[in-house]
Design a protein around this motif. Sequence first.
Motif, PDB file in Angstrom:
ATOM      1  N   PHE A 174      33.729 -12.578  36.005  1.00  0.00           N
ATOM      2  CA  PHE A 174      34.181 -13.938  36.293  1.00  0.00           C
ATOM      3  C   PHE A 174      34.647 -14.713  35.056  1.00  0.00           C
ATOM      4  O   PHE A 174      35.683 -15.377  35.098  1.00  0.00           O
ATOM      5  CB  PHE A 174      33.071 -14.725  37.015  1.00  0.00           C
ATOM      6  CG  PHE A 174      33.474 -16.150  37.304  1.00  0.00           C
ATOM      7  CD1 PHE A 174      34.496 -16.427  38.194  1.00  0.00           C
ATOM      8  CD2 PHE A 174      32.846 -17.209  36.663  1.00  0.00           C
ATOM      9  CE1 PHE A 174      34.900 -17.733  38.454  1.00  0.00           C
ATOM     10  CE2 PHE A 174      33.235 -18.524  36.916  1.00  0.00           C
ATOM     11  CZ  PHE A 174      34.261 -18.779  37.815  1.00  0.00           C
ATOM     12  N   THR A 175      33.892 -14.647  33.941  1.00  0.00           N
ATOM     13  CA  THR A 175      34.201 -15.536  32.814  1.00  0.00           C
ATOM     14  C   THR A 175      35.635 -15.357  32.286  1.00  0.00           C
ATOM     15  O   THR A 175      36.366 -16.347  32.167  1.00  0.00           O
ATOM     16  CB  THR A 175      33.142 -15.387  31.698  1.00  0.00           C
ATOM     17  OG1 THR A 175      31.868 -15.608  32.308  1.00  0.00           O
ATOM     18  CG2 THR A 175      33.344 -16.391  30.584  1.00  0.00           C
TER      19      THR A 175
ATOM     20  N   LYS B 168      37.982 -16.731  34.860  1.00  0.00           N
ATOM     21  CA  LYS B 168      38.015 -18.194  34.897  1.00  0.00           C
ATOM     22  C   LYS B 168      38.921 -18.753  33.791  1.00  0.00           C
ATOM     23  O   LYS B 168      39.657 -19.708  34.016  1.00  0.00           O
ATOM     24  CB  LYS B 168      36.591 -18.762  34.737  1.00  0.00           C
ATOM     25  CG  LYS B 168      36.537 -20.258  34.943  1.00  0.00           C
ATOM     26  CD  LYS B 168      35.152 -20.820  34.767  1.00  0.00           C
ATOM     27  CE  LYS B 168      34.796 -21.007  33.319  1.00  0.00           C
ATOM     28  NZ  LYS B 168      33.522 -21.636  33.073  1.00  0.00           N
ATOM     29  N   ARG B 169      38.854 -18.106  32.619  1.00  0.00           N
ATOM     30  CA  ARG B 169      39.669 -18.601  31.511  1.00  0.00           C
ATOM     31  C   ARG B 169      41.164 -18.585  31.889  1.00  0.00           C
ATOM     32  O   ARG B 169      41.858 -19.581  31.761  1.00  0.00           O
ATOM     33  CB  ARG B 169      39.414 -17.744  30.264  1.00  0.00           C
ATOM     34  CG  ARG B 169      39.864 -18.414  28.979  1.00  0.00           C
ATOM     35  CD  ARG B 169      39.495 -17.625  27.746  1.00  0.00           C
ATOM     36  NE  ARG B 169      39.897 -16.220  27.846  1.00  0.00           N
ATOM     37  CZ  ARG B 169      39.050 -15.187  27.847  1.00  0.00           C
ATOM     38  NH1 ARG B 169      37.760 -15.389  27.725  1.00  0.00           N
ATOM     39  NH2 ARG B 169      39.491 -13.947  27.935  1.00  0.00           N
TER      40      ARG B 169
ATOM     41  N   TRP C 130      42.394 -18.291  34.877  1.00  0.00           N
ATOM     42  CA  TRP C 130      42.566 -19.105  36.107  1.00  0.00           C
ATOM     43  C   TRP C 130      42.795 -20.577  35.722  1.00  0.00           C
ATOM     44  O   TRP C 130      43.713 -21.226  36.234  1.00  0.00           O
ATOM     45  CB  TRP C 130      41.311 -18.930  36.960  1.00  0.00           C
ATOM     46  CG  TRP C 130      41.285 -19.641  38.277  1.00  0.00           C
ATOM     47  CD1 TRP C 130      41.903 -19.267  39.430  1.00  0.00           C
ATOM     48  CD2 TRP C 130      40.556 -20.840  38.584  1.00  0.00           C
ATOM     49  NE1 TRP C 130      41.611 -20.155  40.433  1.00  0.00           N
ATOM     50  CE2 TRP C 130      40.786 -21.128  39.946  1.00  0.00           C
ATOM     51  CE3 TRP C 130      39.730 -21.703  37.854  1.00  0.00           C
ATOM     52  CZ2 TRP C 130      40.231 -22.233  40.588  1.00  0.00           C
ATOM     53  CZ3 TRP C 130      39.173 -22.798  38.484  1.00  0.00           C
ATOM     54  CH2 TRP C 130      39.420 -23.057  39.831  1.00  0.00           C
ATOM     55  N   LEU C 131      42.005 -21.077  34.772  1.00  0.00           N
ATOM     56  CA  LEU C 131      42.175 -22.467  34.329  1.00  0.00           C
ATOM     57  C   LEU C 131      43.509 -22.657  33.624  1.00  0.00           C
ATOM     58  O   LEU C 131      44.182 -23.673  33.798  1.00  0.00           O
ATOM     59  CB  LEU C 131      41.021 -22.881  33.400  1.00  0.00           C
ATOM     60  CG  LEU C 131      39.667 -23.116  34.083  1.00  0.00           C
ATOM     61  CD1 LEU C 131      38.547 -23.260  33.055  1.00  0.00           C
ATOM     62  CD2 LEU C 131      39.716 -24.352  34.994  1.00  0.00           C
TER      63      LEU C 131
ATOM     64  N   ALA D 103      34.529 -24.870  38.259  1.00  0.00           N
ATOM     65  CA  ALA D 103      34.199 -23.438  38.147  1.00  0.00           C
ATOM     66  C   ALA D 103      33.749 -22.866  39.494  1.00  0.00           C
ATOM     67  O   ALA D 103      34.055 -21.719  39.829  1.00  0.00           O
ATOM     68  CB  ALA D 103      33.113 -23.227  37.093  1.00  0.00           C
TER      69      ALA D 103
ATOM     70  N   GLY E 177      36.492 -21.969  41.292  1.00  0.00           N
ATOM     71  CA  GLY E 177      36.992 -20.737  40.666  1.00  0.00           C
ATOM     72  C   GLY E 177      36.312 -19.506  41.245  1.00  0.00           C
ATOM     73  O   GLY E 177      36.947 -18.480  41.470  1.00  0.00           O
ATOM     74  N   TRP E 178      35.000 -19.621  41.489  1.00  0.00           N
ATOM     75  CA  TRP E 178      34.280 -18.493  42.112  1.00  0.00           C
ATOM     76  C   TRP E 178      34.881 -18.182  43.478  1.00  0.00           C
ATOM     77  O   TRP E 178      34.992 -17.028  43.875  1.00  0.00           O
ATOM     78  CB  TRP E 178      32.787 -18.825  42.292  1.00  0.00           C
ATOM     79  CG  TRP E 178      31.957 -18.559  41.074  1.00  0.00           C
ATOM     80  CD1 TRP E 178      31.473 -19.490  40.214  1.00  0.00           C
ATOM     81  CD2 TRP E 178      31.504 -17.275  40.596  1.00  0.00           C
ATOM     82  NE1 TRP E 178      30.747 -18.865  39.222  1.00  0.00           N
ATOM     83  CE2 TRP E 178      30.747 -17.518  39.436  1.00  0.00           C
ATOM     84  CE3 TRP E 178      31.662 -15.964  41.036  1.00  0.00           C
ATOM     85  CZ2 TRP E 178      30.149 -16.490  38.706  1.00  0.00           C
ATOM     86  CZ3 TRP E 178      31.074 -14.935  40.313  1.00  0.00           C
ATOM     87  CH2 TRP E 178      30.332 -15.200  39.159  1.00  0.00           C
TER      88      TRP E 178
ATOM     89  N   PHE F  79      37.879 -16.313  42.843  1.00  0.00           N
ATOM     90  CA  PHE F  79      37.538 -15.026  42.227  1.00  0.00           C
ATOM     91  C   PHE F  79      37.168 -13.987  43.288  1.00  0.00           C
ATOM     92  O   PHE F  79      37.636 -12.848  43.256  1.00  0.00           O
ATOM     93  CB  PHE F  79      36.371 -15.233  41.252  1.00  0.00           C
ATOM     94  CG  PHE F  79      35.904 -13.965  40.580  1.00  0.00           C
ATOM     95  CD1 PHE F  79      36.759 -13.217  39.780  1.00  0.00           C
ATOM     96  CD2 PHE F  79      34.592 -13.527  40.743  1.00  0.00           C
ATOM     97  CE1 PHE F  79      36.313 -12.046  39.161  1.00  0.00           C
ATOM     98  CE2 PHE F  79      34.151 -12.370  40.120  1.00  0.00           C
ATOM     99  CZ  PHE F  79      35.021 -11.624  39.330  1.00  0.00           C
TER     100      PHE F  79
END
Length: 484
Positions: free
Chosen positions: A153-154, A157-158, A160-161, A281, A284-285, A288
């Motif tokens: 995920f991390t 997320k980067r 994705w943002l 976030a 975001g999950w 994801f």
Amino acid sequence: MRRHLVWLRADLRSLDNTALLAACADASTAVACVYAVTPRQWQRHDVAGVRVDFELRTLHALQERLAALNIPLLMLHTPDFATLPADLAGLCQRLGIDEVHANRQYEVNEIARDEAAGLALGELGIALQLHHDQCAVTPGTLCKGDGTYYSVFTPFKRVWLQRLASAGCAPASSPRRRREAFVASDEIPATVPGFASHVSPATALHWWPAGEDAALERLAAFCSEGLAHYDSARNFPDRDGTSRLSPHLAVGSISPRQCLNAAFGHVARHGESADSAQWIAELGWRDFYKHVLTGWPRVCRHQPFRLETAPLRWRHDDADFQRWCEGRTGFPIVDAAMRQLQATGWMHNRLRMIVAMFLTKDLLIDWRWGERFFMQHLIDGDLAANNGGWQWSASTGNDAAPYFRIFNPVTQGRKFDPDGRFIREHIKELGDFSGDVHEPHGPGGSRPSLLTDYPLPMVDHSAARERTLAAFKDMKAAAEFSGS
Ligand SMILES: Cc1cc2nc3c(=O)[nH]c(=O)nc-3n(C[C@H](O)[C@H](O)[C@H](O)COP(=O)(O)OP(=O)(O)OC[C@H]3O[C@@H](n4cnc5c(N)ncnc54)[C@H](O)[C@@H]3O)c2cc1C
């Protein structure tokens, strides 16, 4: 005059609906919407009665909104995805439809259904136009440098943002009003046989008002009152610390873009904070897990994400499973959570993790049993998020909890329901209990209390933990032995 049909699925709203806007692009086109009631398919997909009830109420609200735009809403009754393509094509033929628009779904059966529908419509010369709408960032479009999918995920997320910052996520407007409706709307049934909700109508109406107006009101209230404390409140189930928008996001009475736009608006007004970053976030999950499902479709087919965990010897004990389902495990935080699900059709995220971890690690019961039970009872049941949550807890998923990280349910209760308010609210046997509600029968059930008929703990947590560690170690040893 051209006629377009919008086939609504998990996008039950008039605002920011990509397929609806595309169908309405030309002001002179007449547009109708259709929603398919597919009870046999719902049965196979374990759709909960409480979710069906929420969808029907959402459709009622949507029908009114669409009527104001001169867009009728029709109901197509067909048993399942196998019968749907021919029935949809028949409807289109009767109505003289030129094009059908729909927003994509990413689960394997839904993809196959759309392919079959496209073929059936194509035989009549009608195009099926599919649009990406369900996620803030289209699944499958964020890949690593080597072209493979993110499984953690991390880093996802980067990027994705970054994508949200560069491409934006502003929601689109409402379509323009049509000149006239070319067909009358259908009546929306109040219920569908076989899908009675396990939640009382009064509770459902109180907790889960349906429709996009209700969703937007909830979002506005959360942004003005809840978002500023989200990070510190989100793990405590007795507080109204999360948005409770998941049912709306699941049926699509609100879009992720509308949510993100509101959150970014909050950031613009109040500055960045851990609270807004955390809520963004969470959205975001959601993206994801849809992305995982697109990249690894086997997760739709009851297979573990980490194939090496497939040989794990889960227990299939009906009696133990039943106690978990009914909230009679003797672990108060687990039981209060399961009773919240029974009473309201929803469960707080921290509790979903606790009960899933308890089922898979304390009882060593197959995560697929829990996944299925959740789908059958959740108002926000969503294959991607539910599967992701269960596989995280069972340590079979991508970016999952390591197998040796096993929550102690008593410690979790003490930490996240320190005063026992949530437990007392949901477990009537402990409502007036004056002792330690986290261990009403003493540590490990060592001092059975006569003051309550609440059950003794069904397992010894330490022994259960050892059993699970051994099962994972056996699985690893067997894999090493066979050289896989
Ligand atoms: C075992 C398990 C099963 C789950 N099953 C589902 C499910 O069927 N449907 C579902 O929508 N969520 C599921 N979740 C994720 C999460 O628990 C819910 O989305 C959340 O509790 C909804 O409450 P909220 O709307 O107040 O969330 P908020 O905290 O306000 O978050 C906002 C939104 O972000 C999304 N979100 C938040 N957390 C997650 C997450 N961990 N994974 C994916 N999306 C997330 C949801 O759409 C949610 O509405 C599951 C989690 C676990 C551990």
